[in-house]
Design an enzyme around this catalytic site. Structure first.
Site, mmCIF file in Angstrom:
data_model
loop_
_atom_site.group_PDB
_atom_site.id
_atom_site.type_symbol
_atom_site.label_atom_id
_atom_site.label_comp_id
_atom_site.label_asym_id
_atom_site.label_seq_id
_atom_site.Cartn_x
_atom_site.Cartn_y
_atom_site.Cartn_z
ATOM 1 N N ARG A 136 2.263 1.124 -24.806
ATOM 2 C CA ARG A 136 1.077 0.387 -26.288
ATOM 3 C C ARG A 136 0.366 0.095 -26.038
ATOM 4 N NH1 ARG A 136 -0.237 -5.223 -25.516
ATOM 5 N NH2 ARG A 136 1.344 -5.466 -23.987
ATOM 6 N N PHE A 137 0.137 -0.089 -24.707
ATOM 7 C CA PHE A 137 -1.464 0.380 -24.154
ATOM 8 C C PHE A 137 -2.141 1.647 -24.298
ATOM 9 C CE2 PHE A 137 -0.132 -2.964 -22.056
ATOM 10 C CZ PHE A 137 -0.822 -3.819 -21.767
ATOM 11 N N ASP A 142 0.413 -1.355 0.151
ATOM 12 C CA ASP A 142 0.059 -0.334 -0.155
ATOM 13 C C ASP A 142 0.900 1.570 -0.177
ATOM 14 O OD1 ASP A 142 -1.710 1.964 0.316
ATOM 15 O OD2 ASP A 142 -2.910 0.840 2.230
ATOM 16 N N ASP A 200 -6.525 8.561 -19.168
ATOM 17 C CA ASP A 200 -7.753 8.273 -19.724
ATOM 18 C C ASP A 200 -8.777 8.208 -19.317
ATOM 19 O OD1 ASP A 200 -7.776 6.303 -19.434
ATOM 20 O OD2 ASP A 200 -7.488 5.078 -20.964
ATOM 21 N N ASP A 202 -6.849 3.922 -11.671
ATOM 22 C CA ASP A 202 -8.158 3.178 -11.098
ATOM 23 C C ASP A 202 -9.410 4.348 -11.765
ATOM 24 O OD1 ASP A 202 -10.341 2.243 -11.409
ATOM 25 O OD2 ASP A 202 -9.462 0.086 -10.672
ATOM 26 N N LYS A 230 -18.284 4.989 -11.270
ATOM 27 C CA LYS A 230 -19.295 4.808 -10.174
ATOM 28 C C LYS A 230 -19.440 6.203 -10.005
ATOM 29 C CE LYS A 230 -20.832 0.366 -11.605
ATOM 30 N NZ LYS A 230 -20.709 -1.448 -11.199
#
Length: 285
Positions: free
Chosen positions: A256-257, A159, A218, A182, A186
């Site tokens: 790449r992602f 952590d 993004d 992340d 929501k």
């Protein structure tokens, strides 16, 4: 689209690290998957009750990743146990000995480590302390570092909040990188997003005055929130004249992602903020 794993909330810590005895629930600890490697619960003794922005993903570790974890973790790995203050010069020691003058950047969430390895190779005079909870990614980055001869990478397991709060000395970091965290899209999960005022207040004391805080995402709503939160925080100032987002700096590789996402029309926002020293404190805090 993200290089680092996007995962739901972690379960609350409820036991002790491997080798420190049974959990308080009475259930014995599982045998470590990689003896001598990362602990399955490095700060379990803390028993913290708080919202987490991460959770370890359960995915397959390849043979080469497992081999790297077993061989390289004792030298280049670090469990975030919250039990001691780190000496970064000692942590990044090489064949020449400790490196107390090495600037160290903390990277939170490195996915499979390709971008981290590229940045380490391009800037060998900067140490990268890379934190993640994704075991395959930890093994992959260790393997990339070994194959590239990258002695300026250290991999931390656990952590990052505990690392910042309990293990890093004041003004010990030359920078902080949070790439593609992340987004928790929501509304009811927005409280789990990492970039919040409380996180910035926690991180600021570990950053030297002038240290660069670099975020990238993004997810446009999260980018807007990051910009709002960072702009409002008294310990940071935008490096962009007039405020706003920054162009992608050359030192952040186009992965790449990310390239796949750009082909799909995704827009990536970079935010570059500088740690400021507030007048009257004398310490940058």
């Amino acid at each position: 689209m993200s290089e680092s794993p996007r995962t739901p909330e972690a379960p609350e810590a409820s036991g002790t690290p491997e080798g420190y005895g049974p959990r308080r629930s009475g259930r014995p600890q599982a045998a470590p998957r990689f003896p001598g490697g990362p602990s399955p619960d490095p700060a379990g003794s803390h028993h913290e009750r708080r919202i987490r922005s991460f959770q370890p993903r359960r995915s397959r570790v390849t043979t080469s990743q497992g081999d790297a974890l077993r061989r390289l973790w004792p030298t280049w790995g670090l469990d975030i146990d919250g039990l001691r203050k780190l000496d970064l010069g000692e942590l990044f020691a090489d064949e020449r000995g400790p490196r107390p003058d090495l600037p160290v950047v903390l990277e939170i969430g490195f996915g499979m480590g390709e971008a981290t390895a590229q940045m380490a190779a391009a800037d060998p005079d900067t140490g990268i302390l890379a934190v993640d909870v994704h075991t395959p990614g930890q093994g992959n980055l260790l393997g990339l570092a070994e194959r590239g001869g990258l002695t300026n990478v250290r991999v931390a397991n656990g952590d990052a909040i505990i690392l910042l709060r309990e293990m890093l000395p004041p003004e010990s970091l030359a920078g902080l990188r949070v790439y593609f965290p992340d987004p928790w899209p929501k509304a009811r999960h927005h409280k789990r997003r990492l970039i919040q005022p409380e996180f910035l207040t926690l991180a600021a004391p570990s950053l030297k005055p002038g240290a660069l805080l670099h975020c990238a995402t993004d997810w446009e709503p999260y980018a807007e929130q990051m910009l709002e939160v960072l702009t409002a925080h008294p310990d940071f100032e935008n490096t962009q004249e007039g405020g706003g987002f920054a162009p992608r700096p050359d030192f952040r590789p186009l992965t790449r992602f990310e390239g796949q996402g750009l082909k799909k029309g995704h827009v990536v926002h970079d935010l570059l903020f500088r740690r400021v020293e507030r007048l009257g404190t004398g310490t940058g805090k």
